[in-house]
Design a protein around this motif. Structure first.
Motif, PDB file in Angstrom:
ATOM      1  N   GLU A   1       0.815  -1.218   0.000  1.00  0.00           N
ATOM      2  CA  GLU A   1       0.000   0.000   0.000  1.00  0.00           C
ATOM      3  C   GLU A   1       0.846   1.265   0.000  1.00  0.00           C
ATOM      4  O   GLU A   1       0.404   2.318  -0.461  1.00  0.00           O
ATOM      5  CB  GLU A   1      -0.935  -0.002   1.217  1.00  0.00           C
ATOM      6  N   GLU A   2       2.072   1.178   0.508  1.00  0.00           N
ATOM      7  CA  GLU A   2       2.969   2.332   0.548  1.00  0.00           C
ATOM      8  C   GLU A   2       3.859   2.416  -0.687  1.00  0.00           C
ATOM      9  O   GLU A   2       4.693   3.316  -0.794  1.00  0.00           O
ATOM     10  CB  GLU A   2       3.846   2.270   1.808  1.00  0.00           C
ATOM     11  N   GLY A   3       3.685   1.470  -1.615  1.00  0.00           N
ATOM     12  CA  GLY A   3       4.496   1.478  -2.824  1.00  0.00           C
ATOM     13  C   GLY A   3       5.835   0.784  -2.678  1.00  0.00           C
ATOM     14  O   GLY A   3       6.649   0.805  -3.606  1.00  0.00           O
ATOM     15  N   LEU A   4       6.085   0.162  -1.519  1.00  0.00           N
ATOM     16  CA  LEU A   4       7.343  -0.546  -1.291  1.00  0.00           C
ATOM     17  C   LEU A   4       7.202  -1.995  -1.756  1.00  0.00           C
ATOM     18  O   LEU A   4       6.146  -2.604  -1.613  1.00  0.00           O
ATOM     19  CB  LEU A   4       7.722  -0.497   0.188  1.00  0.00           C
ATOM     20  N   PHE A   5       8.296  -2.535  -2.280  1.00  0.00           N
ATOM     21  CA  PHE A   5       8.226  -3.838  -2.936  1.00  0.00           C
ATOM     22  C   PHE A   5       8.551  -4.992  -1.989  1.00  0.00           C
ATOM     23  O   PHE A   5       9.524  -4.952  -1.239  1.00  0.00           O
ATOM     24  CB  PHE A   5       9.182  -3.879  -4.129  1.00  0.00           C
ATOM     25  N   THR A   6       7.697  -6.015  -2.074  1.00  0.00           N
ATOM     26  CA  THR A   6       7.965  -7.304  -1.445  1.00  0.00           C
ATOM     27  C   THR A   6       8.521  -8.228  -2.521  1.00  0.00           C
ATOM     28  O   THR A   6       7.944  -8.347  -3.602  1.00  0.00           O
ATOM     29  CB  THR A   6       6.680  -7.907  -0.852  1.00  0.00           C
ATOM     30  N   VAL A   7       9.643  -8.866  -2.210  1.00  0.00           N
ATOM     31  CA  VAL A   7      10.349  -9.692  -3.190  1.00  0.00           C
ATOM     32  C   VAL A   7      10.273 -11.152  -2.781  1.00  0.00           C
ATOM     33  O   VAL A   7      10.469 -11.494  -1.606  1.00  0.00           O
ATOM     34  CB  VAL A   7      11.831  -9.263  -3.292  1.00  0.00           C
ATOM     35  N   ARG A   8       9.988 -12.012  -3.764  1.00  0.00           N
ATOM     36  CA  ARG A   8      10.033 -13.458  -3.569  1.00  0.00           C
ATOM     37  C   ARG A   8      10.777 -14.076  -4.741  1.00  0.00           C
ATOM     38  O   ARG A   8      10.470 -13.769  -5.892  1.00  0.00           O
ATOM     39  CB  ARG A   8       8.625 -14.054  -3.463  1.00  0.00           C
ATOM     40  N   ALA A   9      11.740 -14.922  -4.427  1.00  0.00           N
ATOM     41  CA  ALA A   9      12.507 -15.600  -5.475  1.00  0.00           C
ATOM     42  C   ALA A   9      12.769 -17.032  -5.028  1.00  0.00           C
ATOM     43  O   ALA A   9      13.081 -17.283  -3.862  1.00  0.00           O
ATOM     44  CB  ALA A   9      13.823 -14.872  -5.725  1.00  0.00           C
ATOM     45  N   SER A  10      12.621 -17.967  -5.953  1.00  0.00           N
ATOM     46  CA  SER A  10      12.804 -19.376  -5.593  1.00  0.00           C
ATOM     47  C   SER A  10      13.731 -20.075  -6.581  1.00  0.00           C
ATOM     48  O   SER A  10      13.847 -19.673  -7.747  1.00  0.00           O
ATOM     49  CB  SER A  10      11.454 -20.102  -5.545  1.00  0.00           C
ATOM     50  N   VAL A  11      14.390 -21.131  -6.088  1.00  0.00           N
ATOM     51  CA  VAL A  11      15.268 -21.964  -6.913  1.00  0.00           C
ATOM     52  C   VAL A  11      15.074 -23.425  -6.505  1.00  0.00           C
ATOM     53  O   VAL A  11      14.612 -23.722  -5.399  1.00  0.00           O
ATOM     54  CB  VAL A  11      16.760 -21.591  -6.756  1.00  0.00           C
ATOM     55  N   ILE A  12      15.443 -24.320  -7.411  1.00  0.00           N
ATOM     56  CA  ILE A  12      15.473 -25.753  -7.127  1.00  0.00           C
ATOM     57  C   ILE A  12      16.939 -26.195  -7.111  1.00  0.00           C
ATOM     58  O   ILE A  12      17.678 -25.944  -8.072  1.00  0.00           O
ATOM     59  CB  ILE A  12      14.702 -26.566  -8.184  1.00  0.00           C
ATOM     60  N   ILE A  13      17.352 -26.809  -6.017  1.00  0.00           N
ATOM     61  CA  ILE A  13      18.726 -27.295  -5.890  1.00  0.00           C
ATOM     62  C   ILE A  13      18.747 -28.791  -6.211  1.00  0.00           C
ATOM     63  O   ILE A  13      18.127 -29.599  -5.514  1.00  0.00           O
ATOM     64  CB  ILE A  13      19.281 -27.045  -4.473  1.00  0.00           C
ATOM     65  N   ARG A  14      19.469 -29.140  -7.275  1.00  0.00           N
ATOM     66  CA  ARG A  14      19.586 -30.541  -7.682  1.00  0.00           C
ATOM     67  C   ARG A  14      20.997 -31.076  -7.446  1.00  0.00           C
ATOM     68  O   ARG A  14      21.204 -32.282  -7.420  1.00  0.00           O
ATOM     69  CB  ARG A  14      19.222 -30.689  -9.161  1.00  0.00           C
TER      70      ARG A  14
END
Length: 236
Positions: A196-209
């Motif tokens: 709501e304040e314009g600030l970014f929430t970041v989500r990043a995922s990887v698969i470890i093989r």
């Protein structure tokens, strides 16, 4: 050719020369803004300065800072009084005039508790009678978010999924995964969503093989500030 009596020759010549000179408008001026953008952190105060050239007094002038439209404006002062009725609701009560050097033509507006939405271009406008000029001021807003957190989930296949999350960034940050040797590798998926304040929430995922990979770190970087936050997790 004009003929002047000897008695008035010096004075008449002076008048004649003055009449040939172009008229100078003493009220003309230019408005100059800062050469570089103003950088401000979210929650802090910022000053957006402009000055007159030549350095004449700005007292008694109409002073106006605005964004896309002249009205409603960010701040308006006329005859030394703030015109709150002409100001945008989101700036009303957050902006004040810094006039310590107004007699030398240098003024600024102070913007309190900077928000992400304050980022962007402003124009400062000076008017005296029929003469007016304006200049551009760029405000760059930044926020360094929270320290990232990595969650881990072991899949039925034995592969390991890691998700890195962090909140409160501005502008959109860059995400980078690294091995314990410092080698970088990309995310499988990423999302950056403003709150709501314009600030970014970041989500990043990887698969470890790769079972030989024992430590992995997630780094989130604010390119505008040249700063980053990093967290490391051990792979079982």
């Amino acid at each position: 050719m004009a003929v002047f009596p000897n008695s008035c020759l010096p004075g008449c010549l002076l008048i004649f020369i003055l009449l040939q000179l172009p008229k100078l408008d003493s009220a003309r001026f230019d408005v100059i803004g800062p050469l570089e953008p103003i950088l401000a952190m979210v929650g802090e105060d910022a000053e957006l300065p402009c000055r007159l050239s030549p350095n004449v007094s700005a007292e008694g002038m109409e002073l106006r800072w605005f964004r896309e439209k002249v009205s409603p404006a960010v701040f308006v002062s006329r005859e030394g009084r703030e015109q709150e009725g002409e100001e945008m609701a989101e700036y009303r009560g957050r902006v004040s005039l810094v006039e310590d050097h107004i007699a030398e033509g240098s003024v600024a507006v102070r913007l309190q508790e900077v928000k992400a939405s304050d980022d962007g271009e402003y124009r400062c406008f000076f008017r005296q009678d029929e003469n007016y000029e304006e200049a551009i001021v760029h405000l760059k807003v930044a926020a360094l978010g929270s320290g990232p957190h990595i969650s881990m989930e072991v899949q039925d296949s034995g592969e390991i999924q890691l998700e890195c999350t962090s909140v409160g960034w501005y502008p959109e940050p860059q995400v980078q995964w690294r091995t314990h040797k410092g080698e970088e590798f990309p995310s499988m998926s990423e999302s950056r969503n403003p709150d709501e304040e314009g600030l970014f929430t970041v989500r990043a995922s990887v698969i470890i093989r790769d079972t030989s990979m024992k430590n992995v770190s997630c780094c989130i970087r604010n390119l505008l500030l040249g700063q980053e936050k990093e967290v490391e997790i051990s792979i079982p």
